[in-house]
Design a protein around this motif. Structure first.
Motif, PDB file in Angstrom:
ATOM      1  N   LEU A 104       3.434 -17.024   5.950  1.00 50.79           N
ATOM      2  CA  LEU A 104       4.586 -18.025   6.883  1.00 50.79           C
ATOM      3  C   LEU A 104       3.733 -19.435   7.056  1.00 50.79           C
ATOM      4  O   LEU A 104       2.775 -19.483   7.228  1.00 50.79           O
ATOM      5  CB  LEU A 104       4.467 -16.810   8.356  1.00 50.79           C
ATOM      6  N   ARG A 105       4.924 -20.055   6.652  1.00 49.94           N
ATOM      7  CA  ARG A 105       4.405 -21.598   6.930  1.00 49.94           C
ATOM      8  C   ARG A 105       4.948 -22.272   7.886  1.00 49.94           C
ATOM      9  O   ARG A 105       6.453 -22.267   8.266  1.00 49.94           O
ATOM     10  CB  ARG A 105       5.214 -22.299   6.143  1.00 49.94           C
ATOM     11  N   LEU A 137       6.589  10.630   3.374  1.00 49.90           N
ATOM     12  CA  LEU A 137       7.322   9.524   4.129  1.00 49.90           C
ATOM     13  C   LEU A 137       6.383   8.265   3.629  1.00 49.90           C
ATOM     14  O   LEU A 137       5.514   7.994   4.496  1.00 49.90           O
ATOM     15  CB  LEU A 137       7.944   9.520   4.769  1.00 49.90           C
ATOM     16  N   GLY A 138       6.686   6.510   3.017  1.00 47.76           N
ATOM     17  CA  GLY A 138       5.377   5.736   3.277  1.00 47.76           C
ATOM     18  C   GLY A 138       6.176   4.133   3.684  1.00 47.76           C
ATOM     19  O   GLY A 138       7.621   4.360   3.082  1.00 47.76           O
ATOM     20  N   LEU A 139       5.852   4.154   4.660  1.00 48.13           N
ATOM     21  CA  LEU A 139       6.323   2.697   4.773  1.00 48.13           C
ATOM     22  C   LEU A 139       5.115   1.742   4.190  1.00 48.13           C
ATOM     23  O   LEU A 139       4.280   1.587   4.953  1.00 48.13           O
ATOM     24  CB  LEU A 139       6.844   2.600   6.160  1.00 48.13           C
ATOM     25  N   ASP A 140       5.287   0.924   3.488  1.00 46.08           N
ATOM     26  CA  ASP A 140       4.332  -0.976   3.192  1.00 46.08           C
ATOM     27  C   ASP A 140       5.484  -1.758   3.279  1.00 46.08           C
ATOM     28  O   ASP A 140       6.561  -1.890   3.306  1.00 46.08           O
ATOM     29  CB  ASP A 140       4.581  -0.561   2.125  1.00 46.08           C
ATOM     30  N   ALA A 141       5.391  -2.786   4.407  1.00 51.41           N
ATOM     31  CA  ALA A 141       5.101  -3.760   4.593  1.00 51.41           C
ATOM     32  C   ALA A 141       3.675  -4.524   4.560  1.00 51.41           C
ATOM     33  O   ALA A 141       3.100  -4.255   5.719  1.00 51.41           O
ATOM     34  CB  ALA A 141       6.200  -3.890   6.187  1.00 51.41           C
ATOM     35  N   PRO A 142       3.900  -5.005   3.508  1.00 48.72           N
ATOM     36  CA  PRO A 142       2.413  -6.031   3.278  1.00 48.72           C
ATOM     37  C   PRO A 142       2.507  -7.200   4.151  1.00 48.72           C
ATOM     38  O   PRO A 142       3.476  -8.131   4.441  1.00 48.72           O
ATOM     39  CB  PRO A 142       2.271  -6.177   1.610  1.00 48.72           C
ATOM     40  N   ALA A 143       1.572  -7.992   4.557  1.00 49.85           N
ATOM     41  CA  ALA A 143       1.123  -9.466   5.509  1.00 49.85           C
ATOM     42  C   ALA A 143       2.178 -10.626   4.697  1.00 49.85           C
ATOM     43  O   ALA A 143       1.616 -10.388   2.980  1.00 49.85           O
ATOM     44  CB  ALA A 143       0.042  -9.883   5.693  1.00 49.85           C
ATOM     45  N   THR A 144       2.799 -11.542   4.657  1.00 49.98           N
ATOM     46  CA  THR A 144       3.362 -11.996   4.413  1.00 49.98           C
ATOM     47  C   THR A 144       3.402 -13.346   4.450  1.00 49.98           C
ATOM     48  O   THR A 144       2.225 -13.653   5.470  1.00 49.98           O
ATOM     49  CB  THR A 144       5.344 -12.063   4.312  1.00 49.98           C
ATOM     50  N   ALA A 178       0.265 -19.392   7.477  1.00 43.96           N
ATOM     51  CA  ALA A 178      -0.741 -17.766   8.258  1.00 43.96           C
ATOM     52  C   ALA A 178       0.134 -16.802   7.971  1.00 43.96           C
ATOM     53  O   ALA A 178       0.446 -17.491   6.605  1.00 43.96           O
ATOM     54  CB  ALA A 178      -0.903 -17.968  10.069  1.00 43.96           C
ATOM     55  N   GLY A 179      -0.132 -16.044   8.258  1.00 46.72           N
ATOM     56  CA  GLY A 179       0.946 -14.911   7.910  1.00 46.72           C
ATOM     57  C   GLY A 179       1.600 -13.867   9.018  1.00 46.72           C
ATOM     58  O   GLY A 179       1.682 -14.201  10.006  1.00 46.72           O
ATOM     59  N   LEU A 180       3.140 -13.123   8.602  1.00 49.44           N
ATOM     60  CA  LEU A 180       3.601 -12.278   8.978  1.00 49.44           C
ATOM     61  C   LEU A 180       2.405 -11.021   9.293  1.00 49.44           C
ATOM     62  O   LEU A 180       2.016 -10.687   7.872  1.00 49.44           O
ATOM     63  CB  LEU A 180       4.563 -11.991   9.296  1.00 49.44           C
ATOM     64  N   PRO A 181       2.275 -10.690  10.226  1.00 52.18           N
ATOM     65  CA  PRO A 181       1.243  -9.285  10.105  1.00 52.18           C
ATOM     66  C   PRO A 181       2.042  -7.873   9.109  1.00 52.18           C
ATOM     67  O   PRO A 181       2.876  -8.176   9.140  1.00 52.18           O
ATOM     68  CB  PRO A 181       0.925  -8.545  11.196  1.00 52.18           C
ATOM     69  N   GLY A 182       0.784  -7.311   8.324  1.00 50.92           N
ATOM     70  CA  GLY A 182       1.593  -6.105   7.927  1.00 50.92           C
ATOM     71  C   GLY A 182       1.321  -5.153   8.349  1.00 50.92           C
ATOM     72  O   GLY A 182       0.277  -4.756   8.673  1.00 50.92           O
ATOM     73  N   ALA A 183       1.690  -3.952   7.681  1.00 53.94           N
ATOM     74  CA  ALA A 183       1.496  -2.350   8.694  1.00 53.94           C
ATOM     75  C   ALA A 183       1.238  -1.402   6.661  1.00 53.94           C
ATOM     76  O   ALA A 183       2.278  -1.881   5.930  1.00 53.94           O
ATOM     77  CB  ALA A 183       3.144  -2.093   9.473  1.00 53.94           C
ATOM     78  N   ALA A 211       9.071 -18.170   6.024  1.00 53.11           N
ATOM     79  CA  ALA A 211       9.083 -17.115   4.910  1.00 53.11           C
ATOM     80  C   ALA A 211       9.730 -15.537   4.910  1.00 53.11           C
ATOM     81  O   ALA A 211      10.589 -16.027   5.462  1.00 53.11           O
ATOM     82  CB  ALA A 211       7.945 -16.116   7.217  1.00 53.11           C
ATOM     83  N   VAL A 212       8.975 -15.052   4.162  1.00 51.48           N
ATOM     84  CA  VAL A 212       9.829 -14.054   3.337  1.00 51.48           C
ATOM     85  C   VAL A 212       9.976 -12.647   3.465  1.00 51.48           C
ATOM     86  O   VAL A 212       8.770 -12.306   2.749  1.00 51.48           O
ATOM     87  CB  VAL A 212      10.226 -14.416   1.868  1.00 51.48           C
ATOM     88  N   PRO A 213       9.617 -11.825   4.622  1.00 50.35           N
ATOM     89  CA  PRO A 213       9.150 -10.798   4.536  1.00 50.35           C
ATOM     90  C   PRO A 213       9.424  -9.689   4.216  1.00 50.35           C
ATOM     91  O   PRO A 213      10.693  -9.509   3.044  1.00 50.35           O
ATOM     92  CB  PRO A 213       9.757 -10.460   6.145  1.00 50.35           C
ATOM     93  N   VAL A 214       8.556  -8.723   3.351  1.00 53.02           N
ATOM     94  CA  VAL A 214       9.172  -7.594   2.779  1.00 53.02           C
ATOM     95  C   VAL A 214       8.428  -6.624   3.104  1.00 53.02           C
ATOM     96  O   VAL A 214       7.140  -6.339   3.350  1.00 53.02           O
ATOM     97  CB  VAL A 214       8.242  -7.711   1.051  1.00 53.02           C
ATOM     98  N   ALA A 215       9.723  -5.039   2.801  1.00 51.78           N
ATOM     99  CA  ALA A 215       9.171  -3.612   3.178  1.00 51.78           C
ATOM    100  C   ALA A 215       9.620  -2.338   2.124  1.00 51.78           C
ATOM    101  O   ALA A 215      10.723  -2.974   1.035  1.00 51.78           O
ATOM    102  CB  ALA A 215       9.354  -3.939   4.692  1.00 51.78           C
TER     103      ALA A 215
END
Length: 172
Positions: free
Chosen positions: A120-121, A111-118, A89-94, A160-164
Motif C-alpha cells: 500500500l502506497r 476450504l482455503g482462503l489466502d489473502a496475502p498482505a499487499t 506499508a501494506g494491507l493486512p493479510g489472512a 494498492a492491488v489487493p489479491v485473494a
C-alpha cells in the motif's frame, strides 16, 4: 604518497565501504510483515473436533522522505509549501483453512482462503500557497504588484492491488 592524497584515498574507501555495507544491510532490516498465528489447538482438543487453521499478517509502516518544495518562476512562495509525506506499508493479510466433510466418504476436504498482505502506497495531504504579490516588476520600478492570493490542498493518495485466492482441496 603525500598526506593529502592518503587522506583523500581514505575518505573514498570509507565512503565505498559504507555504501557497500548499507546495500548489504538493507534487505535484512527490511521486514515487510509480521506473521500472526491464531492458536486453536486447545479449543480443538476440548471440543473434540477439527477446527479451521487461521493466521494473518500485519504490515509494518515505513515513512518515506517528503519531496521538497519546488520553486516556480513567477511565484514568491514555492509550490508545495507543506509537502506530502509518503508512507509505504501494506494491507493486512489472512489465511484460513477450514475442514469440510465429504458428502460421499469418511475423509475431509478443506476450504482455503489466502489473502496475502499487499503493498500500500500513500501520500498524505499537502498544501500549495501563493502570496498576494507578484515578483518584482522592472516596469514598475522594481516594486511588486498586488494579485489575488491562491491556496490549494493537495489530495491524499492511496494505491494498492489487493489479491485473494479461494479454493477447495484434499486434507487439512
Amino acid at each position: 604518497m603525500k598526506p593529502t592524497t592518503r587522506g583523500t584515498l581514505a575518505a573514498v574507501l570509507t565512503c565505498v565501504a559504507a555504501a557497500a555495507g548499507a546495500a548489504v544491510a538493507t534487505p535484512a532490516a527490511a521486514v515487510g510483515t509480521v506473521p500472526v498465528p491464531v492458536p486453536l489447538n486447545g479449543l480443538e482438543n476440548s471440543l473434540g473436533m477439527e477446527l479451521p487453521e487461521v493466521g494473518g499478517e500485519v504490515p509494518l509502516p515505513t515513512p518515506g522522505s517528503p519531496e521538497g518544495p519546488r520553486y516556480a518562476e513567477g511565484r514568491l512562495i514555492p509550490e508545495r509549501a507543506v509537502p506530502q509525506l509518503p508512507v509505504s506499508a501494506g494491507l493486512p493479510g489472512a489465511g484460513v483453512r477450514a475442514p469440510l466433510p465429504e458428502l460421499l466418504g469418511s475423509g475431509f476436504q478443506h476450504l482455503g482462503l489466502d489473502a496475502p498482505a499487499t503493498d500500500l502506497r500513500t501520500l498524505g495531504p499537502g498544501l500549495a500557497l501563493d502570496a498576494p504579490l507578484t515578483p518584482p516588476n522592472p516596469d514598475n520600478f522594481g516594486l511588486p504588484e498586488p494579485k489575488l492570493p491562491q491556496a490549494g490542498v493537495l489530495t491524499p493518495v492511496l494505491q494498492a492491488v489487493p489479491v485473494a485466492n479461494l479454493g477447495l482441496g484434499q486434507g487439512l
